[in-house]
Design a protein around this motif. Structure first.
Motif, PDB file in Angstrom:
ATOM      1  N   SER A   1       0.811  -1.229   0.000  1.00  0.00           N
ATOM      2  CA  SER A   1       0.000   0.000   0.000  1.00  0.00           C
ATOM      3  C   SER A   1       0.840   1.271   0.000  1.00  0.00           C
ATOM      4  N   LEU A   2       1.996   1.256   0.670  1.00  0.00           N
ATOM      5  CA  LEU A   2       2.819   2.458   0.728  1.00  0.00           C
ATOM      6  C   LEU A   2       3.430   2.765  -0.637  1.00  0.00           C
ATOM      7  N   ILE A   3       3.940   1.737  -1.310  1.00  0.00           N
ATOM      8  CA  ILE A   3       4.504   1.949  -2.644  1.00  0.00           C
ATOM      9  C   ILE A   3       3.397   2.333  -3.621  1.00  0.00           C
ATOM     10  N   HIS A   4       2.215   1.757  -3.445  1.00  0.00           N
ATOM     11  CA  HIS A   4       1.067   2.125  -4.280  1.00  0.00           C
ATOM     12  C   HIS A   4       0.768   3.615  -4.116  1.00  0.00           C
ATOM     13  N   PHE A   5       0.733   4.085  -2.880  1.00  0.00           N
ATOM     14  CA  PHE A   5       0.482   5.506  -2.605  1.00  0.00           C
ATOM     15  C   PHE A   5       1.548   6.387  -3.245  1.00  0.00           C
ATOM     16  N   ILE A   6       2.815   6.024  -3.076  1.00  0.00           N
ATOM     17  CA  ILE A   6       3.903   6.819  -3.647  1.00  0.00           C
ATOM     18  C   ILE A   6       3.801   6.858  -5.173  1.00  0.00           C
ATOM     19  N   ALA A   7       3.515   5.703  -5.778  1.00  0.00           N
ATOM     20  CA  ALA A   7       3.388   5.641  -7.237  1.00  0.00           C
ATOM     21  C   ALA A   7       2.240   6.511  -7.718  1.00  0.00           C
ATOM     22  N   VAL A   8       1.122   6.473  -7.022  1.00  0.00           N
ATOM     23  CA  VAL A   8      -0.025   7.293  -7.406  1.00  0.00           C
ATOM     24  C   VAL A   8       0.308   8.785  -7.269  1.00  0.00           C
ATOM     25  N   CYS A   9       1.016   9.149  -6.206  1.00  0.00           N
ATOM     26  CA  CYS A   9       1.435  10.545  -6.035  1.00  0.00           C
ATOM     27  C   CYS A   9       2.340  10.992  -7.176  1.00  0.00           C
ATOM     28  N   VAL A  10       3.313  10.148  -7.531  1.00  0.00           N
ATOM     29  CA  VAL A  10       4.252  10.496  -8.598  1.00  0.00           C
ATOM     30  C   VAL A  10       3.521  10.664  -9.927  1.00  0.00           C
ATOM     31  N   VAL A  11       2.642   9.720 -10.249  1.00  0.00           N
ATOM     32  CA  VAL A  11       1.890   9.797 -11.506  1.00  0.00           C
ATOM     33  C   VAL A  11       0.950  11.010 -11.495  1.00  0.00           C
ATOM     34  N   SER A  12       0.304  11.261 -10.361  1.00  0.00           N
ATOM     35  CA  SER A  12      -0.596  12.413 -10.249  1.00  0.00           C
ATOM     36  C   SER A  12       0.150  13.722 -10.470  1.00  0.00           C
ATOM     37  N   ILE A  13       1.325  13.850  -9.837  1.00  0.00           N
ATOM     38  CA  ILE A  13       2.130  15.064  -9.990  1.00  0.00           C
ATOM     39  C   ILE A  13       2.602  15.202 -11.436  1.00  0.00           C
ATOM     40  N   GLY A  14       3.031  14.094 -12.034  1.00  0.00           N
ATOM     41  CA  GLY A  14       3.460  14.134 -13.426  1.00  0.00           C
ATOM     42  C   GLY A  14       2.342  14.560 -14.354  1.00  0.00           C
ATOM     43  N   MET A  15       1.149  13.997 -14.167  1.00  0.00           N
ATOM     44  CA  MET A  15      -0.006  14.373 -14.987  1.00  0.00           C
ATOM     45  C   MET A  15      -0.392  15.835 -14.766  1.00  0.00           C
ATOM     46  N   ALA A  16      -0.294  16.277 -13.501  1.00  0.00           N
ATOM     47  CA  ALA A  16      -0.607  17.672 -13.193  1.00  0.00           C
ATOM     48  C   ALA A  16       0.382  18.618 -13.873  1.00  0.00           C
ATOM     49  N   ALA A  17       1.673  18.266 -13.824  1.00  0.00           N
ATOM     50  CA  ALA A  17       2.703  19.101 -14.445  1.00  0.00           C
ATOM     51  C   ALA A  17       2.486  19.200 -15.952  1.00  0.00           C
ATOM     52  N   ILE A  18       2.162  18.075 -16.591  1.00  0.00           N
ATOM     53  CA  ILE A  18       1.917  18.074 -18.034  1.00  0.00           C
ATOM     54  C   ILE A  18       0.685  18.912 -18.370  1.00  0.00           C
ATOM     55  N   THR A  19      -0.368  18.781 -17.564  1.00  0.00           N
ATOM     56  CA  THR A  19      -1.596  19.548 -17.793  1.00  0.00           C
ATOM     57  C   THR A  19      -1.342  21.045 -17.687  1.00  0.00           C
ATOM     58  N   VAL A  20      -0.626  21.453 -16.652  1.00  0.00           N
ATOM     59  CA  VAL A  20      -0.320  22.873 -16.474  1.00  0.00           C
ATOM     60  C   VAL A  20       0.551  23.383 -17.616  1.00  0.00           C
ATOM     61  N   TRP A  21       1.524  22.567 -18.048  1.00  0.00           N
ATOM     62  CA  TRP A  21       2.383  22.960 -19.169  1.00  0.00           C
ATOM     63  C   TRP A  21       1.569  23.138 -20.443  1.00  0.00           C
ATOM     64  N   LEU A  22       0.658  22.199 -20.720  1.00  0.00           N
ATOM     65  CA  LEU A  22      -0.184  22.303 -21.910  1.00  0.00           C
ATOM     66  C   LEU A  22      -1.082  23.536 -21.854  1.00  0.00           C
ATOM     67  N   MET A  23      -1.609  23.832 -20.685  1.00  0.00           N
ATOM     68  CA  MET A  23      -2.442  25.020 -20.531  1.00  0.00           C
ATOM     69  C   MET A  23      -1.631  26.287 -20.745  1.00  0.00           C
ATOM     70  N   THR A  24      -0.393  26.304 -20.252  1.00  0.00           N
ATOM     71  CA  THR A  24       0.483  27.463 -20.435  1.00  0.00           C
ATOM     72  C   THR A  24       0.810  27.674 -21.911  1.00  0.00           C
ATOM     73  N   VAL A  25       1.104  26.577 -22.603  1.00  0.00           N
ATOM     74  CA  VAL A  25       1.415  26.656 -24.030  1.00  0.00           C
ATOM     75  C   VAL A  25       0.203  27.145 -24.822  1.00  0.00           C
ATOM     76  N   SER A  26      -0.989  26.617 -24.471  1.00  0.00           N
ATOM     77  CA  SER A  26      -2.201  26.993 -25.212  1.00  0.00           C
ATOM     78  C   SER A  26      -2.526  28.471 -25.058  1.00  0.00           C
ATOM     79  N   ARG A  27      -2.194  29.037 -23.880  1.00  0.00           N
ATOM     80  CA  ARG A  27      -2.454  30.473 -23.662  1.00  0.00           C
ATOM     81  C   ARG A  27      -1.638  31.349 -24.602  1.00  0.00           C
ATOM     82  N   LYS A  28      -0.454  30.883 -24.986  1.00  0.00           N
ATOM     83  CA  LYS A  28       0.419  31.663 -25.841  1.00  0.00           C
ATOM     84  C   LYS A  28      -0.117  31.785 -27.270  1.00  0.00           C
ATOM     85  N   PHE A  29      -1.038  30.889 -27.634  1.00  0.00           N
ATOM     86  CA  PHE A  29      -1.557  30.895 -29.001  1.00  0.00           C
ATOM     87  C   PHE A  29      -2.948  31.516 -29.075  1.00  0.00           C
ATOM     88  N   ARG A  30      -3.400  32.066 -27.963  1.00  0.00           N
ATOM     89  CA  ARG A  30      -4.726  32.726 -27.963  1.00  0.00           C
ATOM     90  C   ARG A  30      -4.605  34.138 -28.541  1.00  0.00           C
TER      91      ARG A  30
END
Length: 339
Positions: free
Chosen positions: A310-339
């Motif tokens: 369960s502990l490694i599961h939690f850590i893995a989920v945190c890492v994937v969540s943070i990675g997905m969040a970082a990619i989402t924020v980056w994509l949103m930042t890039v999209s703003r530049k083309f508005r």
């Protein structure tokens, strides 16, 4: 006058987002059910109150007292939450289909109930609760004194407690039980925008209008620790008597959150907008990360490591969540530049 630095709030909210992940992954369950209960069912219950209290503080500190500009600010904030909610609902439609959400007993009524109160996925209730809670507290704030607003919000919270962690104490009162059972036909839990969100938003609004705390960081930390211990005692006693219907709402969560919030205002940390935006998407995307981690573990035959532990599961989920969040924020930042 120098601009206030709320870097401590950014770090606190990010930690709170990870506590929500802990609540949904039970990180210590493989090692000790008791330890996991203390973390996943008690400590993590501070997370959402942190979100509400800091949101109330940051919003109400910006209000000028001019009814027109304040209403515009509220409408803008509400539209921002509504847009985020709409995106989140769309993101989770595939998982809703996979889990059978749209099968029997799905109706237009259950869909509307979920959209307004419960969320269309188990964690999305927070967004409509924010909208309803802000509307309630802003309406009170415009018409009542701050003390009266806190009193009414506190009364709503007490009503919510009776439908949540204190539900069992009503078993000898058929009248109250019937009232609450009627409520549960409209929403599944009292931890919603009507009963749960208002008090934390109100306390945040009250804090925004107060002078800076004169308590030392040590004093706020100590008061937080004492309140947390009392919340632990409260939760353990309630569960030992099998009183809760659900366990999101405790009395001592309120002072624990408040003193933790006040303490975080004293942390000398740099504010970071990108980090702040990550927190939002960690919260929204972490159930998807849970599915991805479990799916990847099954495909690679690593269930023993990434699911059973369960502990490694939690850590893995945190890492994937943070990675997905970082990619989402980056994509949103890039999209703003083309508005």
């Amino acid at each position: 006058m120098s601009r206030p630095n709320y870097g401590g709030l950014d770090w606190l909210k990010f930690a709170a987002a990870l506590m929500v992940v802990a609540n949904h992954t039970s990180p210590l369950l493989s090692y000790s059910a008791t330890a996991d209960f203390l973390v996943s069912n008690l400590l993590s219950r501070i997370a959402v109150p942190v979100f509400f209290m800091t949101a109330g503080f940051l919003f109400f500190r910006k209000l000028t007292g001019n009814s027109l500009t304040d209403r515009i600010a509220l409408r803008s904030y509400m539209l921002k939450i509504l847009k985020l909610y709409a995106i989140a609902v769309l993101v989770y439609i595939p998982l809703n289909v996979y889990t059978g959400y749209f099968s029997d007993p799905f109706t237009i009524y259950t869909l509307l109930k979920d959209i307004v109160f419960d969320g269309t996925f188990y964690h999305l209730w927070y967004l409509p609760a924010s909208i309803i809670g802000f509307f309630i507290i802003y309406s009170m704030y415009r018409k009542l004194s701050m003390n009266a607003t806190l009193a009414w919000a506190g009364l709503l919270y007490i009503m919510g407690l009776l439908g949540d962690s204190y539900y069992g104490i009503m078993q000898n009162s058929n009248g109250l039980v019937h009232i609450y059972e009627g409520m549960f036909n409209v929403f599944d839990y009292t931890r919603n925008g009507l009963f749960y969100a208002p008090i934390y938003l109100a306390v945040g609004a009250w804090a925004a209008k107060q002078p800076i705390s004169v308590r030392t960081p040590f004093a706020n930390a100590a008061l937080f620790a004492v309140s947390l211990v009392l919340m632990y005692v409260e939760g353990i006693l309630l569960h030992s008597e099998d009183i809760p219907r659900h366990d999101s709402m405790y009395i001592f969560t309120l002072p624990a959150t408040y003193f933790l919030f006040q303490w975080s205002l004293q942390w000398k940390l740099k504010a970071n907008k990108t980090f702040r935006e990550w927190r939002v998407w960690v919260y929204i995307l972490h159930p998807l990360a849970i599915v991805l981690v479990r799916g990847a573990a099954e495909v690679t035959k690593l269930e023993q490591l990434f699911i059973t532990n369960s502990l490694i599961h939690f850590i893995a989920v945190c890492v994937v969540s943070i990675g997905m969040a970082a990619i989402t924020v980056w994509l949103m930042t890039v999209s703003r530049k083309f508005r």
